[in-house]
Design an enzyme around this catalytic site. Structure first.
Site, PDB file in Angstrom:
ATOM      1  N   ASN A  26     -29.407  29.986  46.804  1.00 38.01           N
ATOM      2  CA  ASN A  26     -30.086  29.930  45.504  1.00 38.01           C
ATOM      3  C   ASN A  26     -31.395  29.175  45.666  1.00 38.01           C
ATOM      4  OD1 ASN A  26     -29.592  27.020  45.021  1.00 38.01           O
ATOM      5  ND2 ASN A  26     -27.460  27.687  45.049  1.00 38.01           N
ATOM      6  N   ASP A  69     -21.261  29.208  44.142  1.00 31.98           N
ATOM      7  CA  ASP A  69     -19.898  29.335  43.629  1.00 31.98           C
ATOM      8  C   ASP A  69     -19.084  30.369  44.405  1.00 31.98           C
ATOM      9  OD1 ASP A  69     -20.123  27.392  41.700  1.00 31.98           O
ATOM     10  OD2 ASP A  69     -21.011  28.754  40.228  1.00 31.98           O
ATOM     11  N   PRO A  83     -14.640  26.464  46.792  1.00 33.71           N
ATOM     12  CA  PRO A  83     -14.013  25.365  46.039  1.00 33.71           C
ATOM     13  C   PRO A  83     -15.061  24.672  45.172  1.00 33.71           C
ATOM     14  CG  PRO A  83     -14.262  24.796  48.371  1.00 33.71           C
ATOM     15  CD  PRO A  83     -14.651  26.240  48.227  1.00 33.71           C
ATOM     16  N   ASP A  84     -14.652  24.206  44.005  1.00 35.96           N
ATOM     17  CA  ASP A  84     -15.536  23.385  43.181  1.00 35.96           C
ATOM     18  C   ASP A  84     -15.329  21.945  43.664  1.00 35.96           C
ATOM     19  OD1 ASP A  84     -16.661  21.733  41.208  1.00 35.96           O
ATOM     20  OD2 ASP A  84     -16.477  23.331  39.714  1.00 35.96           O
ATOM     21  N   ILE A  85     -16.256  21.478  44.482  1.00 35.98           N
ATOM     22  CA  ILE A  85     -16.087  20.179  45.162  1.00 35.98           C
ATOM     23  C   ILE A  85     -15.937  19.051  44.139  1.00 35.98           C
ATOM     24  CG2 ILE A  85     -17.041  18.652  46.940  1.00 35.98           C
ATOM     25  CD1 ILE A  85     -18.904  21.002  47.752  1.00 35.98           C
ATOM     26  N   LYS A 127     -18.193  20.540  31.094  1.00 38.79           N
ATOM     27  CA  LYS A 127     -18.156  20.182  32.527  1.00 38.79           C
ATOM     28  C   LYS A 127     -17.874  18.680  32.694  1.00 38.79           C
ATOM     29  CE  LYS A 127     -21.174  23.931  33.961  1.00 38.79           C
ATOM     30  NZ  LYS A 127     -22.535  24.377  34.275  1.00 38.79           N
TER      31      LYS A 127
HETATM   32  N1  CTP Z   1     -20.370  21.791  41.845  1.00 36.22           N
HETATM   33  C1  CTP Z   1     -19.589  21.549  42.968  1.00 36.22           C
HETATM   34  N2  CTP Z   1     -19.009  22.581  43.631  1.00 36.22           N
HETATM   35  C2  CTP Z   1     -19.183  23.857  43.208  1.00 36.22           C
HETATM   36  C3  CTP Z   1     -19.982  24.122  42.073  1.00 36.22           C
HETATM   37  C4  CTP Z   1     -20.563  23.045  41.425  1.00 36.22           C
HETATM   38  O1  CTP Z   1     -19.424  20.383  43.337  1.00 36.22           O
HETATM   39  N3  CTP Z   1     -18.609  24.848  43.877  1.00 36.22           N
HETATM   40  C5  CTP Z   1     -20.963  20.656  41.125  1.00 36.22           C
HETATM   41  C6  CTP Z   1     -22.494  20.674  41.102  1.00 36.22           C
HETATM   42  O2  CTP Z   1     -23.036  19.912  42.172  1.00 36.22           O
HETATM   43  C7  CTP Z   1     -22.808  20.065  39.744  1.00 36.22           C
HETATM   44  C8  CTP Z   1     -21.619  20.425  38.866  1.00 36.22           C
HETATM   45  O3  CTP Z   1     -20.572  20.761  39.768  1.00 36.22           O
HETATM   46  O4  CTP Z   1     -22.881  18.654  39.790  1.00 36.22           O
HETATM   47  C9  CTP Z   1     -21.873  21.567  37.911  1.00 36.22           C
HETATM   48  O5  CTP Z   1     -22.408  22.650  38.621  1.00 36.22           O
HETATM   49  P1  CTP Z   1     -22.875  23.976  37.840  1.00 36.22           P
HETATM   50  O6  CTP Z   1     -23.328  24.980  38.859  1.00 36.22           O
HETATM   51  O7  CTP Z   1     -23.805  23.609  36.732  1.00 36.22           O
HETATM   52  O8  CTP Z   1     -21.560  24.441  37.163  1.00 36.22           O
HETATM   53  P2  CTP Z   1     -20.311  25.243  37.600  1.00 36.22           P
HETATM   54  O9  CTP Z   1     -19.165  24.336  37.467  1.00 36.22           O
HETATM   55  O10 CTP Z   1     -20.521  25.884  38.929  1.00 36.22           O
HETATM   56  O11 CTP Z   1     -20.229  26.321  36.443  1.00 36.22           O
HETATM   57  P3  CTP Z   1     -21.201  27.554  36.094  1.00 36.22           P
HETATM   58  O12 CTP Z   1     -21.933  27.899  37.383  1.00 36.22           O
HETATM   59  O13 CTP Z   1     -20.288  28.608  35.647  1.00 36.22           O
HETATM   60  O14 CTP Z   1     -22.128  27.065  35.016  1.00 36.22           O
END
Ligand code: CTP
Length: 401
Positions: A210, A279, A305-307, A337
């Site tokens: 991105n 993501d 994974p969402d870290i 969030k």
């Molecule tokens: N984040 C993370 N791991 C991921 C995605 C996001 O740790 N796989 C963290 C980002 O660093 C940020 C927060 O989660 O601090 C929110 O990220 P964002 O991209 O805004 O949201 P998402 O949870 O990915 O949701 P969406 O993309 O659907 O808005």
């Protein structure tokens, strides 16, 4: 000013070693307790007796010198040390330290110490610019060693060039900056920051990523360091240079970022997730290069994974900060969030607003704290934004309440 500060002054074998006498005398005037450790080569440039007389402490050279104490010298000397300053620091000593070599008292002391280190290199210009030396110095910088850049001028080899040890006033200034930071709000706090985009490989040359430049995360790391924090930056690939005094870990994929964050998490106090983690990643990474073909190509993407969510679910008493990059003014999504990822603070920005998106030097944010109060800020440089974010973090840290 440096009352009760214990400084180990390492002196290595460069002509600038004679300046150590002035350095010691100035540091003593400021009240510092100076313990000199010399390499053998340094004793060819200045006598230990001179330095002992000025520092009013025994001067150490030999790792195996007879001692009445059973505690090894490199351990006893390190006790209660506030700073290890090596001035002058030769290419040889800097390179040995970067490789973990401990073959004299000074290098052994450095390897066994967790204290902040400041080095003032001095050498011939060709040696300084040699990529081998530069790589060794970079490695140490990334680990948090501070370097005081050498100056341009006449060198011992009788040529003009960059390689003269920084002048004594500059060295003293650096020492003061490192040691007189007792009132800094992030002193003794360990801060972990993620920055930049991740890259998810498709084949050996292509990837999904991105537009995140990493600028916001780097600005945060710089500000955390300025406020006295011990900072580790986990960065996706960027074009930005590494930061002085900030430990750097470079990663590419989301999985590698997760591995690094998980490894670093436990001993940190504040963790800021500014990285734009992908993501999704391609389910299959093609071996070699995907060739052009007649029919369409479909890539199957699987979720990364969402870290932040995973670590937030355990939390372990950390102060967690997230970012919410949204494509509208809908702040509700950021609040969700904040709640769902168990955060203490979230930074909202609408990436469609002019100057607030990716790859620019400015940002326009709203900060939402745990009690869901919202604070709005105007369009500012990312460095100013970082200052505002830390103001809010510091206000909301447990011990500040
Ligand atoms: N984040 C993370 N791991 C991921 C995605 C996001 O740790 N796989 C963290 C980002 O660093 C940020 C927060 O989660 O601090 C929110 O990220 P964002 O991209 O805004 O949201 P998402 O949870 O990915 O949701 P969406 O993309 O659907 O808005």
């Amino acid at each position: 000013m440096l009352q009760e500060k214990k400084i180990i002054l390492g002196i290595t074998g460069g002509i600038a070693a004679y300046k150590s006498a002035f350095l010691i005398s100035q540091l003593k005037k400021l009240g510092a307790d100076i313990w000199v450790v010399m390499t053998k080569a340094a004793t060819s440039f200045i006598t230990p007796l001179t330095l002992q007389t000025l520092s009013k402490n025994k001067v150490y050279i030999d790792l195996f010198e007879d001692s009445s104490s059973f505690i090894p010298k490199h351990i006893s000397l390190n006790e209660n040390t506030d700073l290890i300053l090596i001035a002058p620091a030769t290419a040889n000593t800097i390179s040995k330290i970067s490789q973990g070599i401990a073959d004299n008292l000074l290098t052994t002391l450095v390897l066994s110490s967790k204290t902040q280190k400041v080095l003032a290199p001095t050498m011939n210009e060709n040696m300084y610019n040699n990529p081998i030396f530069q790589e060794n110095m970079e490695k140490l910088k990334k680990m948090g060693y501070l370097f005081i850049e050498p100056e341009y001028g006449r060198l011992a080899c009788n040529k003009e060039g960059k390689g003269r040890m920084a002048n004594i006033d500059k060295i003293i200034e650096e020492v003061k900056q490192v040691l007189i930071n007792d009132n800094l709000p992030l002193k003794n706090r360990k801060i972990l920051i993620t920055a930049g985009a991740t890259r998810e490989p498709i084949d050996i040359i292509r990837y999904i990523s991105n537009r995140s430049s990493g600028k916001m995360g780097y600005a945060l790391a710089k500000e955390a360091k300025r406020l006295g924090g011990e900072v580790t930056l986990i960065s996706g690939p960027t074009f930005l240079s590494s930061l002085e005094g900030v430990a750097m870990i470079k990663v590419d994929t989301a999985l590698k970022m997760k591995e690094a964050v998980t490894r670093e998490y436990n001993d940190k106090d504040i963790i800021i997730f500014s990285a734009a983690v992908c993501d999704f990643r391609p389910k299959k990474v093609y071996k070699g290069k995907i060739k052009k073909r007649e029919e369409n190509l479909s890539l199957e993407l699987i979720e990364n994974p969402d870290i932040l969510r995973e670590l937030g679910s355990e939390k372990k008493g950390k102060f967690l900060v997230g970012f919410a990059a949204e494509d509208s003014d809908n702040i509700k999504s950021a609040i969700i969030k904040l709640r769902e990822k168990n955060l203490d603070l979230i930074v909202f920005n609408n990436i469609t607003e002019v100057g607030a998106g990716f790859e620019v030097d400015t940002n326009k944010i709203k900060i939402i704290t745990k009690d869901e109060t919202i604070k709005e800020f105007p369009l500012l440089t990312k460095q100013e934004v970082a200052q505002n974010i830390f103001k809010e973090i510091i206000k909301n840290l447990p011990s500040a309440n």
